[in-house]
Design an enzyme around this catalytic site. Structure first.
Site, PDB file in Angstrom:
ATOM      1  N   ARG A 178      22.126  85.191  66.344  1.00 45.49           N
ATOM      2  CA  ARG A 178      22.167  86.170  65.334  1.00 45.49           C
ATOM      3  C   ARG A 178      20.963  86.353  64.494  1.00 45.49           C
ATOM      4  O   ARG A 178      20.790  87.214  63.923  1.00 45.49           O
ATOM      5  CB  ARG A 178      23.426  86.066  64.575  1.00 45.49           C
ATOM      6  CG  ARG A 178      23.958  86.954  63.639  1.00 45.49           C
ATOM      7  CD  ARG A 178      25.473  86.798  63.089  1.00 45.49           C
ATOM      8  NE  ARG A 178      25.672  88.216  62.402  1.00 45.49           N
ATOM      9  CZ  ARG A 178      25.838  88.388  61.196  1.00 45.49           C
ATOM     10  NH1 ARG A 178      25.348  87.479  60.386  1.00 45.49           N
ATOM     11  NH2 ARG A 178      26.307  89.526  60.736  1.00 45.49           N
ATOM     12  N   ILE A 217      24.336  95.005  60.124  1.00 48.85           N
ATOM     13  CA  ILE A 217      24.983  94.193  61.457  1.00 48.85           C
ATOM     14  C   ILE A 217      26.477  93.794  60.727  1.00 48.85           C
ATOM     15  O   ILE A 217      26.476  93.245  59.770  1.00 48.85           O
ATOM     16  CB  ILE A 217      23.940  93.153  61.737  1.00 48.85           C
ATOM     17  CG1 ILE A 217      24.547  92.183  62.793  1.00 48.85           C
ATOM     18  CG2 ILE A 217      23.727  92.067  60.501  1.00 48.85           C
ATOM     19  CD1 ILE A 217      23.742  90.992  63.232  1.00 48.85           C
ATOM     20  N   SER A 218      27.468  93.699  61.711  1.00 40.76           N
ATOM     21  CA  SER A 218      28.837  93.429  61.145  1.00 40.76           C
ATOM     22  C   SER A 218      29.064  92.121  60.787  1.00 40.76           C
ATOM     23  O   SER A 218      28.089  91.023  61.709  1.00 40.76           O
ATOM     24  CB  SER A 218      29.523  93.893  62.149  1.00 40.76           C
ATOM     25  OG  SER A 218      29.656  95.282  62.575  1.00 40.76           O
ATOM     26  N   GLN A 219      29.738  91.905  60.081  1.00 42.34           N
ATOM     27  CA  GLN A 219      30.159  90.470  59.873  1.00 42.34           C
ATOM     28  C   GLN A 219      30.634  89.618  61.227  1.00 42.34           C
ATOM     29  O   GLN A 219      31.318  89.995  61.904  1.00 42.34           O
ATOM     30  CB  GLN A 219      31.475  90.272  58.996  1.00 42.34           C
ATOM     31  CG  GLN A 219      32.397  89.183  58.595  1.00 42.34           C
ATOM     32  CD  GLN A 219      33.654  89.305  57.826  1.00 42.34           C
ATOM     33  OE1 GLN A 219      34.149  90.438  57.824  1.00 42.34           O
ATOM     34  NE2 GLN A 219      34.232  88.465  57.574  1.00 42.34           N
TER      35      GLN A 219
END
EC number: 2.1.1.77
Length: 214
Positions: A36, A62-64
Site C-alpha cells: 500500500r 485512497i480508501s481506508q
C-alpha cells in the site's frame, strides 16, 4: 521514522481487517501482498498502513484499508472474473482485485491520476489490469458484461449504465447517498434479470462525478 512495509502490512491485515470480521482468505492474502505504501504520496508513506483514508492529490483519496477489504469481500471474486472498477485513483483497489485473480477494467476521470496509476501498475507488472480515461458513471461498455462492478466514489443513485453492463448473475458494490462523503454502501445483485439491493451500512467516499453522478 522508517517503517518495515511487510511487517506493517501484515499487522494492518490482522488488526484492522481480520480482527473486524473480514474472513475471505482471498481478500486477506491479496492485501498481505499489495504494498500500500507504493500507492500513497511519499510524504504520507509512514501512514500507509494506518486505519484511514489518505489524500492522493486532485481532491481524491485512497480508501481506508478496512473498507477496501469489506468491498472486496462483498464482490466474492473468483479467479478469471471480469471486474469493472469505477475510480482508479492511485490504483490500490485495482491491485488488490488483480491479486485476487480478477481481470480488472478500471476507469478514471482525472488525467493526472490516470497517468500515474497506469505507470505504477505497469511497473509493478499488473498486466491483468486495463485502464481507461473517461466518465466512469458510463461504465466501459466495449468490454461488458462484467461479473463484478465496484464503484469507489459516492453518487446520488446507482447508475443505470452500470446495471446494464453487469453480467447475470452479477454483483455490484457502490456507495450511494448525499454529497460531502456521507453515503450508504449498497450491495446490488442481478439474478435471472432481477435486481436486488441490500444496505450494508454507512460509509464515506469522495463524490462520484459524471453524467450519472454529481
Amino acid at each position: 521514522m522508517r517503517i518495515d512495509p511487510k511487517r506493517s502490512r501484515l499487522k494492518m491485515v490482522e488488526e484492522q481487517i481480520a480482527a473486524r470480521g473480514v474472513a475471505d482468505k482471498n481478500v486477506l492474502d491479496a492485501m498481505r501482498r499489495v504494498p500500500r505504501h507504493m500507492f500513497v504520496q511519499d510524504a504520507l508513506a509512514s501512514r500507509a498502513y494506518s486505519d484511514s483514508a489518505l489524500p492522493i492529490g486532485e481532491g481524491q483519496t485512497i480508501s481506508q484499508p478496512y473498507i477496501v477489504a469489506v468491498m472486496s469481500e462483498l464482490l466474492q471474486i473468483e479467479s478469471g472474473h471480469k471486474v469493472l472498477e469505477i475510480g482508479t485513483g492511485s490504483g490500490y483497489q485495482a491491485a488488490v482485485l488483480a491479486e485476487m485473480g480478477a481481470d480488472v477494467f478500471s476507469v478514471e476521470r482525472i488525467r493526472k491520476l490516470f497517468i500515474s496509476a497506469r505507470k505504477l501498475l505497469f511497473d509493478m507488472r499488473y498486466f491483468n489490469i486495463q485502464l481507461k480515461l473517461d466518465d466512469g458513471t458510463m461504465g466501459w461498455p466495449e468490454n461488458a458484461p462484467y461479473d463484478r462492478i465496484i464503484v469507489t466514489a459516492g453518487g446520488p443513485e446507482i447508475p443505470q449504465y452500470l446495471i446494464d453492463q453487469l453480467a447475470d448473475p452479477g454483483i455490484l458494490v457502490i456507495p450511494v447517498g448525499g454529497q460531502r462523503r456521507v453515503q450508504r454502501l449498497m450491495l446490488v445483485t442481478k439474478t435471472d434479470g432481477k435486481i436486488e439491493t441490500t444496505d450494508m451500512g454507512g460509509c464515506a467516499f469522495v463524490d462520484l462525478v459524471g453524467k450519472q453522478g454529481w
